[in-house]
Design an enzyme around this catalytic site. Structure first.
Site, PDB file in Angstrom:
ATOM      1  N   HIS A 193       0.835  -1.207   0.000  1.00  0.00           N
ATOM      2  CA  HIS A 193       0.000   0.000   0.000  1.00  0.00           C
ATOM      3  C   HIS A 193       0.872   1.262   0.000  1.00  0.00           C
ATOM      4  O   HIS A 193       0.731   2.146  -0.853  1.00  0.00           O
ATOM      5  CB  HIS A 193      -0.911  -0.034   1.232  1.00  0.00           C
ATOM      6  CG  HIS A 193      -1.828   1.135   1.361  1.00  0.00           C
ATOM      7  ND1 HIS A 193      -3.164   1.076   1.017  1.00  0.00           N
ATOM      8  CD2 HIS A 193      -1.621   2.403   1.801  1.00  0.00           C
ATOM      9  CE1 HIS A 193      -3.725   2.255   1.239  1.00  0.00           C
ATOM     10  NE2 HIS A 193      -2.805   3.075   1.715  1.00  0.00           N
ATOM     11  N   GLU A 194       1.788   1.328   0.961  1.00  0.00           N
ATOM     12  CA  GLU A 194       2.625   2.537   1.070  1.00  0.00           C
ATOM     13  C   GLU A 194       3.578   2.649  -0.121  1.00  0.00           C
ATOM     14  O   GLU A 194       3.869   3.754  -0.584  1.00  0.00           O
ATOM     15  CB  GLU A 194       3.400   2.540   2.390  1.00  0.00           C
ATOM     16  CG  GLU A 194       2.535   2.463   3.657  1.00  0.00           C
ATOM     17  CD  GLU A 194       1.422   3.510   3.724  1.00  0.00           C
ATOM     18  OE1 GLU A 194       1.556   4.568   3.089  1.00  0.00           O
ATOM     19  OE2 GLU A 194       0.402   3.244   4.407  1.00  0.00           O
ATOM     20  N   HIS A 232       1.762   4.453  -2.844  1.00  0.00           N
ATOM     21  CA  HIS A 232       1.862   5.913  -2.662  1.00  0.00           C
ATOM     22  C   HIS A 232       3.241   6.412  -3.115  1.00  0.00           C
ATOM     23  O   HIS A 232       3.368   7.430  -3.789  1.00  0.00           O
ATOM     24  CB  HIS A 232       1.699   6.266  -1.176  1.00  0.00           C
ATOM     25  CG  HIS A 232       0.283   6.280  -0.680  1.00  0.00           C
ATOM     26  ND1 HIS A 232      -0.693   7.082  -1.229  1.00  0.00           N
ATOM     27  CD2 HIS A 232      -0.324   5.612   0.343  1.00  0.00           C
ATOM     28  CE1 HIS A 232      -1.840   6.912  -0.570  1.00  0.00           C
ATOM     29  NE2 HIS A 232      -1.647   6.012   0.382  1.00  0.00           N
ATOM     30  N   GLU A 260      -4.592   7.958  -3.123  1.00  0.00           N
ATOM     31  CA  GLU A 260      -5.087   6.705  -2.560  1.00  0.00           C
ATOM     32  C   GLU A 260      -5.387   5.694  -3.668  1.00  0.00           C
ATOM     33  O   GLU A 260      -5.296   4.486  -3.452  1.00  0.00           O
ATOM     34  CB  GLU A 260      -6.336   6.988  -1.714  1.00  0.00           C
ATOM     35  CG  GLU A 260      -6.753   5.861  -0.808  1.00  0.00           C
ATOM     36  CD  GLU A 260      -5.814   5.612   0.376  1.00  0.00           C
ATOM     37  OE1 GLU A 260      -4.917   6.448   0.619  1.00  0.00           O
ATOM     38  OE2 GLU A 260      -5.968   4.567   1.038  1.00  0.00           O
TER      39      GLU A 260
END
EC number: 3.4.17.19
Lengths: 515, 515
Positions: A277-278, A281, A307
């Site tokens: 997820h990170e 980003h 997001e």
């Protein structure tokens, strides 16, 4: 930034002014990077004794940033550059720079420095009280602070008169241009599609995810996660990963985009998917055109678009069957004892288990947005004065009962769960999460239309195809285009829930409804 | 800072001004802490891609610090507080604050901002070239930069006219008040005592230190070092240790004083003594009166006094027999295979091996100062125009031949060895190291005179007695007193080499000359 030949009458003069602008913006940019480092250090390595001074250090720098970002000479420069902006094509980097800088200047200039300092003090205090109220499960402790936050949030909105809904100016900080009315329609449409889908899936036997809760030594989890995101394309020459209580991505410059994660020995999914997820980003930030460094173009377009990238890599890619066809044998080799008796199918179903739950950050892909909508609606009700802070815990419980069929046994896992309202305004904090989910599918569908071979590439562990498309259509542009412009350019359509619904229906029908 | 009743006619007005002063100084203090964090991160965790922006970030903050520290309104405030200063006792914290702030303001105001920026650019470049020139053993690469550094150093001195020797203003930056002429006398006297002592010891068989070069796993070294400094009194609630290429101590605030170390598997002394050394620096900062936080009183008195604390803990304590009577059994339990056949005596002699060598930072206690004096003399010769930069490598070799009887086979381990001249001025860089050694013995002797039980306490692993005396007489005062004032107050005498010579003669006679 590419140099362009400026052919206006006062060419040289204009060029000087453009450089002056860049210099001023670069100072702000660097100070913002420093604030990010102060925050990062606070979450990673700072000893407890450093807390008091750290608060002061951040406050001093925030004051300086605000001073520099609202400096009237900056406004004058922007005015003087206005003719240049209209002369240049809309798509040119220079026009984009002046446009985005002006937007940032005007927004910052509307909020008085004294208000910002006062609100920053208030949120620092509120956050501190929340860190005690949450483990103590004592909403009453933090309620008076939240009352004040609500007042501050309304005041903040009033600095931007002419809004349609009081939440609009607050939403505009993270998702510029989106109005409450549009979001309401969007979310209502989405809910109508989601609720029956959730019901159909949860009527079935939930997937067996016990294979994820065996004992997975943290060091091995850590290096497996690093291997995965390296292969996805996260650049460790321009980033690194550390451990924090709450995972996040932060940027000090385009050359230094860091991520954090947390690992639990008995929850393989926790660390792995937060890492991906990170990294999603971070790959967005790392993909921004290098020449934008030092300018307000060197950031994401909106919280929704940001997001969309974390969720695209975490869910659409990271929980796909193709992804695990490649990575599961590797994961089995890393954890032979834990996974030798677990088939790829079982594992793939385990990481896609659907079950209504209490915690947003742990929610599955299907029910996640219901958590977000609850928060969004409650924010609006608070701002509209239809809900009192003291009634918030009960309203929270009631909505969970209605929407998810589960009721938090306490406020700790209820209204005290997310940090957002305790560190910022009420309003504008949550819509980006669901926007991100919607956009992730819209972007992915467009990428697939252009490159139908992407799933096969993923199956072979090749991610450059997908990342290349995303870089070309999203990443490299940074903040040059608004989220709306970017979406239309990249997908040919405005924001739409259709691809997301298609994606969810297809995936969860295959997983749960075709047995 | 303790509140005092101010009884001047304009009491209230004065108190407002004092608070204004503290507020202004606190901003500078916090920005300086931020710069320290930026440096720390650069040395510990920053990915290579972050380098360019990091340089900009530090430059922006340094400019801001200089602006704020030379702000004429600060000067006006200090003038207005002058009557208060003369009214208050010299020893009062408020008088100290005004006095030290004025000194800092006046010094900063004499150097033009443009010069500082230009010199900062130059040293950044020079440092970069040095990082390439040193491994390539190519002095000619960096020589032109050093020529410019020499020019800049002379210019810097010229901003402080009226000096006796051109190095005086440069020395004054790190060791305020000390003049070149005094240092020359001091160093000549010291050398006269040292040279025969070194000769007498090195005429004997050198100690066998092979026990230190066995294989010591780094994780165990790391935790043993942490255990040691925790017991010495380094407060991990207000600090932490990380790994860097070159060990250092840095302070972000009184609540966050960090150290770094480096470990080598086949050199047990390297990591352990650098850990103790940096912890010595850190305990000094951690011992400063809490109320000084945010003011220029919250730092060490001079580089000499600072170094006295690192060397006191590293050498006088950390290489003492009493220290190892306590810690050696623990070290043996940590490394049973490596040390079971090594006696305490052998180990104690090993960590006190004397042997003339090429590298300052690896030098033993006895020859260390000869390294420093070589650098000090060469700095002066360069500044005086008696030595040309191009002749520096040969002059270096010649002095090593004369003073230490060893000749560097290359410039890498010769003139390119220390970073100092490549990141700052020529002049003022090295004297603090020898001042520190001299003062360490002078302070320790005074502590022993007051508390003869200290060695017995050390033998039992108790360090509060010694640290308590140091805190009372040195640490808590921060920068309120000058090094000279502090030395006289703590020891009853001005700076003197006698205790140091007594200490060295006693220790090395016992170790080497009484067999």
């Amino acid at each position: 930034m590419e140099l362009i030949a400026i052919r206006s009458k006062e060419g040289l003069n204009i060029e000087t002014k453009l450089n002056e602008l860049k210099e001023k913006l670069s100072e702000v940019y660097d100070l913002e990077g420093v604030i990010a480092l102060l925050d990062w250090d606070q979450s990673t390595y700072m000893p407890t004794g450093g807390g008091a001074a750290r608060g002061r250090q951040i406050a001093v720098l925030e004051k300086l940033v605000h001073e520099k970002m609202t400096d009237p000479t900056l406004g004058k420069l922007l005015d003087e550059l206005s003719p240049l902006e209209s002369e240049l094509p809309y798509d040119s980097d220079e026009a984009g720079l002046i446009r985005v800088a002006r937007r940032k200047f005007e927004k910052a200039s509307k909020v008085p420095a004294a208000f910002i300092a006062e609100f920053a003090n208030h949120t620092a205090e509120t956050f501190h009280v929340w860190t005690e109220a949450r483990p103590a499960d004592d909403f009453s402790k933090v309620a008076p602070y939240l009352e004040k936050t609500l007042e501050y949030s309304r005041q903040m909105a009033e600095f931007f008169p002419g809004y349609e809904h009081i939440a609009d100016p607050l939403i505009d900080f993270s998702d510029p241009g989106l109005r409450t009315s549009e979001l309401k329609t969007l979310f209502t449409d989405l809910r109508e599609e989601l609720v029956p889908l959730v019901k159909a899936v949860t009527d079935r036997e939930p997937a067996d995810d016990t294979c994820l809760t065996r004992s997975y030594p943290q060091e091995k989890q850590w290096s497996f996660g690093l291997d995965v995101i390296k292969q996805l394309g996260y650049d460790f020459e321009r980033g690194r990963q550390d451990k924090t209580h709450h995972p996040f991505m932060t940027k000090f410059s385009l050359g230094d985009v860091r991520i954090t994660t947390r690992l639990k020995e008995r929850d393989l999914g926790e660390g792995l998917f937060s890492t991906i997820h990170e990294a999603g980003h971070a790959m967005y930030e790392q993909g921004i055109t290098e020449g934008y460094e030092g300018t307000p173009l060197a950031e994401g377009a909106s919280s929704g678009v940001h997001e969309s990238q974390s969720r695209l890599w975490e869910n659409i890619v990271g929980r796909s069957r193709a992804f695990w066809e490649y990575f599961y044998p590797r994961l089995q080799r890393t954890f032979p004892d834990q996974l030798k008796d677990v088939s790829l199918d079982t594992f793939h179903r385990a990481v896609n288990k659907v079950q209504p739950s209490l915690i947003r950050t742990e929610a599955d892909e299907l029910t996640y947005n219901l958590h977000v909508m609850i928060r969004f609606d409650l924010e609006l009700a608070l701002l509209e004065g239809k809900l009192a802070v003291e009634d918030l815990p009960e309203a929270w419980r009631e909505r969970y009962r209605q929407d998810l069929g589960v009721v938090p046994p306490d406020d700790r896992d209820g209204v005290l769960q997310d940090v957002h309202w305790y560190i910022g305004t009420i309003g504008g904090a949550f819509q980006g999460y669901t926007l991100g989910n919607i956009l992730s599918a819209q972007f992915y569908e467009a990428a697939l239309a252009a490159h139908p071979e992407i799933p096969d590439q993923i199956r072979r562990g090749e991610f450059n195809g997908l990342r290349g498309w995303l870089t070309e259509h999203l990443y490299r542009h940074g903040a040059k285009y608004t989220a709306d412009e970017l979406t239309r350019r990249a997908t040919g359509s405005p924001l739409s829930i259709d691809p997301y619904i298609r994606y969810l229906k297809h995936k969860f029908t295959q997983l749960y409804l075709e047995e």
